[in-house]
Motif scaffolding. Structure first.
Motif, PDB file in Angstrom:
ATOM      1  N   LEU A   6       0.885  -1.143   0.140  1.00  0.00           N
ATOM      2  CA  LEU A   6      -0.010  -0.084  -0.124  1.00  0.00           C
ATOM      3  C   LEU A   6       0.736   1.470  -0.201  1.00  0.00           C
ATOM      4  CD1 LEU A   6      -2.888  -1.029   2.529  1.00  0.00           C
ATOM      5  CD2 LEU A   6      -2.824  -0.768  -0.131  1.00  0.00           C
ATOM      6  N   SER A   7       1.871   1.242   0.635  1.00  0.00           N
ATOM      7  CA  SER A   7       2.825   2.396   0.716  1.00  0.00           C
ATOM      8  C   SER A   7       3.465   2.637  -0.684  1.00  0.00           C
ATOM      9  CB  SER A   7       3.904   2.314   1.762  1.00  0.00           C
ATOM     10  OG  SER A   7       4.756   3.124   1.930  1.00  0.00           O
ATOM     11  N   LEU A   8       4.097   1.709  -1.215  1.00  0.00           N
ATOM     12  CA  LEU A   8       4.587   1.836  -2.620  1.00  0.00           C
ATOM     13  C   LEU A   8       3.337   2.119  -3.627  1.00  0.00           C
ATOM     14  CD1 LEU A   8       6.823   1.433  -4.503  1.00  0.00           C
ATOM     15  CD2 LEU A   8       6.050  -1.182  -5.021  1.00  0.00           C
ATOM     16  N   GLY A   9       2.221   1.576  -3.453  1.00  0.00           N
ATOM     17  CA  GLY A   9       1.226   1.937  -4.339  1.00  0.00           C
ATOM     18  C   GLY A   9       0.862   3.605  -4.243  1.00  0.00           C
ATOM     19  N   ALA A  10       0.883   4.037  -2.991  1.00  0.00           N
ATOM     20  CA  ALA A  10       0.489   5.401  -2.605  1.00  0.00           C
ATOM     21  C   ALA A  10       1.531   6.396  -3.162  1.00  0.00           C
ATOM     22  CB  ALA A  10       0.444   5.693  -1.199  1.00  0.00           C
ATOM     23  N   GLY A  11       2.891   5.701  -3.142  1.00  0.00           N
ATOM     24  CA  GLY A  11       4.290   6.823  -3.650  1.00  0.00           C
ATOM     25  C   GLY A  11       4.068   6.641  -5.147  1.00  0.00           C
ATOM     26  N   LEU A  12       3.664   5.620  -5.847  1.00  0.00           N
ATOM     27  CA  LEU A  12       3.608   5.273  -7.278  1.00  0.00           C
ATOM     28  C   LEU A  12       2.356   6.508  -7.811  1.00  0.00           C
ATOM     29  CD1 LEU A  12       4.029   1.738  -8.033  1.00  0.00           C
ATOM     30  CD2 LEU A  12       5.511   3.576  -8.658  1.00  0.00           C
ATOM     31  N   LEU A  13       1.372   6.206  -6.957  1.00  0.00           N
ATOM     32  CA  LEU A  13       0.004   7.425  -7.153  1.00  0.00           C
ATOM     33  C   LEU A  13       0.595   8.697  -7.261  1.00  0.00           C
ATOM     34  CD1 LEU A  13      -2.748   7.804  -8.044  1.00  0.00           C
ATOM     35  CD2 LEU A  13      -3.273   7.802  -5.672  1.00  0.00           C
ATOM     36  N   VAL A  14       1.256   9.164  -6.095  1.00  0.00           N
ATOM     37  CA  VAL A  14       1.568  10.446  -5.908  1.00  0.00           C
ATOM     38  C   VAL A  14       2.688  11.042  -7.052  1.00  0.00           C
ATOM     39  CG1 VAL A  14       3.114  12.090  -4.724  1.00  0.00           C
ATOM     40  CG2 VAL A  14       1.410  10.769  -3.609  1.00  0.00           C
ATOM     41  N   GLY A  15       3.730   9.950  -7.670  1.00  0.00           N
ATOM     42  CA  GLY A  15       4.743  10.113  -8.521  1.00  0.00           C
ATOM     43  C   GLY A  15       3.974  10.382  -9.953  1.00  0.00           C
TER      44      GLY A  15
END
Length: 96
Positions: A6-15
Motif C-alpha cells: 500500500l505504501s509503494l502504491g501510494a508513492g507511485l500514485l503521487v509520482g
C-alpha cells in the motif's frame, strides 16, 4: 507485507500525479529517504539517553526504549521482532 504494498502504491500514485502536473518532487528521493531515517533515529535519542543516564548500558537502553520495533515496524512475514524473540526462547526451552 500489505502495508508495504500500500505504501509503494501510494508513492507511485503521487509520482504519477506529479508527472501529470509537471511538478518536481520537493526533495530528491535519496535526500528524502535519508531525512526520514534521521527523523526515526532522532526520535530514539532521548529515550536511549534517559536510560543511559539512569545507569543502563547502551544495549539495555536500546531494548528498554523498544527502539527496534519503532525503527523497523512490523517486518514482512507477519511477526514482530518481539514475537520472533519469544518464539526463539520457547523453541530453546522446548529443546532443552
Amino acid at each position: 507485507m500489505k502495508m508495504y504494498v500500500l505504501s509503494l502504491g501510494a508513492g507511485l500514485l503521487v509520482g504519477v500525479i506529479y508527472s501529470l502536473l509537471n511538478v518536481r518532487s520537493p526533495a530528491p528521493p535519496l535526500v528524502a529517504l535519508v531525512g526520514l531515517l534521521g527523523i526515526l533515529a532522532g526520535e530514539q535519542i532521548v529515550p536511549i539517553a534517559k536510560q543511559v543516564v539512569a545507569g543502563h548500558g547502551l544495549a539495555a537502553a536500546w531494548r528498554q526504549a523498544k527502539c527496534a520495533p519503532h525503527m523497523f515496524g512490523m517486518l514482512p512475514g507477519g511477526r514482530s521482532l518481539q514475537s520472533n524473540a519469544a518464539a526463539k526462547a520457547t523453541t530453546k526451552e522446548i529443546g532443552s
